[in-house]
Design an enzyme around this catalytic site. Structure first.
Site, PDB file in Angstrom:
ATOM      1  CD  GLU A  80      -4.623   6.241  10.891  1.00 26.14           C
ATOM      2  OE1 GLU A  80      -4.325   6.385   9.702  1.00 26.14           O
ATOM      3  OE2 GLU A  80      -5.774   6.055  11.297  1.00 26.14           O
ATOM      4  CG  ASP A  81      -2.264   1.522  10.096  1.00 23.33           C
ATOM      5  OD1 ASP A  81      -3.124   1.993  10.864  1.00 23.33           O
ATOM      6  OD2 ASP A  81      -2.393   1.445   8.869  1.00 23.33           O
ATOM      7  CG  HIS A  91      -1.724   1.244   1.378  1.00 25.22           C
ATOM      8  ND1 HIS A  91      -2.560   1.801   0.442  1.00 25.22           N
ATOM      9  CD2 HIS A  91      -1.691   2.118   2.421  1.00 25.22           C
ATOM     10  CE1 HIS A  91      -3.040   2.949   0.909  1.00 25.22           C
ATOM     11  NE2 HIS A  91      -2.526   3.166   2.101  1.00 25.22           N
ATOM     12  CG  ASP A  99     -22.689  14.833 -25.551  1.00 25.25           C
ATOM     13  OD1 ASP A  99     -23.550  14.168 -24.958  1.00 25.25           O
ATOM     14  OD2 ASP A  99     -22.386  15.987 -25.241  1.00 25.25           O
TER      15      ASP A  99
HETATM   16 MN    MN Z   1      -2.981   4.632   3.725  1.00 26.69          MN
END
Ligand code: MN
Length: 736
Positions: free
Chosen positions: A90-91, A62, A273
């Site tokens: 964060e993780d 990621h 269109d």
């Molecule tokens: Mn992320």
């Protein structure tokens, strides 16, 4: 634990991706030093080790994909390193401090910004939330790269959304359509916006998505044949004219077709269109030349020629647009723009960004100003209230972004107080607001809020707004709500006064108010052009009509008043006012200069005490209100300066006066606190009328009503209480 085989597979995958990343950076920015990126990769690899995504892929994929998107935007190594690290705080156990130590201030700052945005809950469905986000970003984004990383992050998450459960898919896709795609649009990043929209649409409305897709597919073959024919005709004509330009044709994006269907309320088979052409020229002059050639070949649709070159869109988009019809009646759209305009349309702010390298400083400030402007301009394209919004550009930095305990963003003017916050939640919350906790700590109501504060409002049913709130609130919403409440209740009070004045007057004729018939009152009210008897009473209360005149119309002619009763001479007003407004014997400690006999009363909004500088204000029918000089209402009242009157404290030592004064003590809720506070008070030989405490989270608000002789007396007590350890603030409440 991953098996060795898995580990090897993981490493092979991420290493391949990392090589691709380095290759892309080198291609786009050959002179850049790649060391920072390598280091960030190693760091990210170490800290995300063992983590997997919902797809089963190693987590590291990621951040690598995010970095790849950034590299495609031609971002610098700082941004790409930050992209590789964007989820680490964060993780994983990593902190911003760690990042700062390893990668320096810039990278840490960006990662911190991205992490902050990730924590905002955009789940609320209100339309305003999107707007809040935009502002939120402005508040936090002092580096554009934060937004760009967030967009790249969202793009990869959308590309891999299929691996999440349907509920999460819905939430994330909706957020993407409502918030992230519009931001990309506002930043002029057409390419990312387009992809985000199509991906979001696919999950938010799978049925409509499928319909459009099928309709496009069904017409792809004939459409492409048509386009290649038209493209050839145009290329030949341009060649004849000696103009070098790229001619491209494309099928429009699914989501933009869908939007058109919704906007024009037509079925998908009615859209003609689906296809469009684009001519990319080498110069601005060529754009107009190409337009002329096109209109020579095909008939233009009237009203469809748009010159966004002369009049760029607010997000700096530039292009010529025209729609033409072929001889067999098929309409299609053509966009004409230069290479540079094209780059701007696709990459927006990122296109600008890459031209400037080096330290983040003055240039970044300019970019931010540009960002603000873009966001602002774009915002109100369809807003009728354009003037106001233009004005808001200047107001932006003047705003603070606060949160409810549940994470909802509340945007308030700078220096806003918890009262503003309360009113922005709900009018009733505002009216019944008695206190607030900011970041878990009790604060006074006049406390100034800052960006990032989490505010919890404490309410008390039945609590009423106070006029002095007008002096501390900052938002027009709260101001209006408070004023409205006050007007409403002022009227009630005026009606009450009116009744009492009439009653008093009537008593002189030995008539009780209840003897006066309702229809009689109604008749007199009508005489004054008023709707209801209450309006009449209010009019008397406000001093518009005299009670005597009104009564004269009410009672049978010929009735004689009794001999002047005691007190009648000073007017019924005095005692009435005393009763209604709670005036007390201490009022005569104030003298109106040059008018010894005027009725005075201490204004309830500020309850001035002896020693304070006071000003008088002639009210309608209620005598002279005496306010403290610093009373917020004094300023408000000064729009009628002719009603101001000088007053002073009478030097009357024979009648020692005392006034009830209410203090609120903000302190820690600890054993013995109350005892210490009361000790300070009793040391100064002061009577305590009432004491009330509210506690929460080891904090306490203690309301104390004291009999105070004068300002000095009060100051002594406040200073004494402030010295007690654990007391944060002592505030005098104007209202008792
Ligand atoms: Mn992320």
């Amino acid at each position: 634990m991953a098996t060795l085989r898995q580990q090897i597979a993981t490493t092979a995958l991420t290493v391949t991706k990392f090589r691709e990343l380095l290759k892309r950076v080198k291609a786009n920015r050959p002179t850049d030093d790649l060391e920072l990126i390598r280091k960030a990769y190693d760091f990210s690899q170490k800290h995300h080790a063992g983590q997997t995504r919902a797809s089963g892929e190693p987590y590291l994929v990621h951040p690598l994909e995010v970095a790849l998107v950034l590299a495609e935007m031609k971002m610098d190594p700082v941004a790409i390193a930050a992209g590789l690290l964007h989820d680490s705080v964060e993780d994983t156990s990593v902190t911003v401090v760690d990042i700062r130590k390893e990668f320096g201030e810039q990278v840490a700052h960006i990662v911190e910004g991205v992490t902050k945005i990730s924590k905002i809950d955009f789940a609320t469905r209100e339309e305003a939330q999107a707007e809040n986000l935009r502002k939120m970003m402005l508040a936090m984004v002092d580096d554009i790269r934060v937004v760009l990383i967030k967009l790249a992050d969202r793009l990869h998450n959308m590309r891999t959304l299929e691996h999440l459960d349907p509920e999460r898919q819905q939430k994330i896709a909706k957020e993407t359509l409502e918030i992230f795609a519009p931001i990309a649009h506002r930043l002029g990043m057409g390419k990312i916006r387009g992809e985000l929209e199509d991906l979001g649409f696919r999950y938010v409305d799978p049925i409509a998505y499928q319909q459009v897709r099928e309709a496009v597919e069904a017409r792809r073959k004939p459409g492409e044949a048509f386009l290649s024919k038209v493209q050839q005709v145009l290329s030949d004509k341009l060649h004849e004219a000696g103009i070098t330009a790229k001619v491209e044709s494309r099928i429009k994006r699914v989501y933009s077709i869908h939007r058109k269907l919704v906007r024009q309320r037509i079925a998908v088979d009615q859209v003609y269109d689906l296809f469009a052409m684009r001519v990319i020229t080498q110069s601005l002059q060529d754009c107009y030349a190409v337009l002329g050639i096109i209109h020579n070949v095909w008939r233009p649709v009237p009203g469809r020629i748009k010159d966004f070159i002369a009049m760029p869109r607010p997000n700096f988009y530039q292009s010529l647009h025209t729609s033409v019809i072929t001889s067999d009646g098929t309409p299609f759209e053509i966009q004409i723009r230069t290479e540079e305009m094209h780059k701007m349309a696709e990459e927006g702010i990122a296109a600008h960004w890459k031209y400037k390298d080096g330290p983040v400083s003055a240039q970044d400030e300019q970019r931010l100003a540009w960002l603000r402007q873009v966001v602002e301009w774009q915002r109100d394209v369809s807003d009728p209230n354009e003037f106001l919004s233009t004005l808001k550009i200047d107001l932006y930095p003047e705003e603070v972004y606060t949160f409810t305990p549940k994470g909802k963003v509340v945007v308030l003017p700078r220096e806003a107080t918890p009262i503003d916050f309360a009113y922005s939640i709900h009018t009733e919350v505002g009216h019944s607001c008695v206190g607030a906790k900011v970041n878990g700590r009790m604060v006074p109501l006049r406390h100034k809020l800052h960006s990032g504060d989490i505010v919890e409002i404490l309410t008390q049913p039945g609590h009423k707004p106070s006029r002095d709130w007008l002096a501390i609130v900052k938002s027009s919403r709260s101001r209006n709500k408070i004023k409205h409440w006050l007007n409403l209740h002022q009227r009630e009070r005026a009606i009450e006064i009116g009744r009492k004045l009439i009653e008093k007057e009537a008593r002189k004729y030995h008539i009780a108010l209840k003897e006066l018939k309702d229809d009689e009152l109604q008749r007199v009210a009508s005489d004054y052009g008023l709707g209801r008897p209450d309006d009449l009473m209010a009019g008397i209360g406000y001093g518009k009509y005299s009670a005597r005149q009104v009564l004269a119309k009410l009672i049978p002619s010929g009735s004689e008043p009794l001999a002047e009763a005691e007190g009648a001479k000073t007017g019924g007003i005095a005692s009435v006012v005393r009763r209604v407004f709670g005036g007390d014997q201490n009022n005569n400690a104030i003298r109106v200069k040059g008018h010894g006999d005027l009725l005075v009363y201490r204004a309830r909004c500020c309850n001035p005490i002896r020693g304070e500088t006071v000003v008088g204000y002639v009210t309608r029918g209620k005598g002279v209100a005496v306010h403290a000089q610093n009373c917020p209402n004094v300023l408000n009242l000064m729009y009628e300066p002719e009603r101001r009157i000088d007053v002073e404290w009478a030097h009357d030592d024979t009648t020692p006066a005392s006034y009830p004064v209410k203090l609120t003590v903000f302190c820690d809720d600890r054993f013995g606190m109350l005892k210490q506070i009361t000790a300070v008070i009793s040391d100064s030989k002061t009577n305590i009328r009432n004491i009330e405490a509210r506690t929460a989270n080891a904090q306490a608000n203690i309301d104390i009503v004291l009999d105070i002789a004068d300002l000095k007396h009060l100051e002594n007590i406040i200073n004494g209480v402030r010295k007690i350890p654990g007391v944060h603030d002592v505030q005098r409440l104007q209202k008792i």
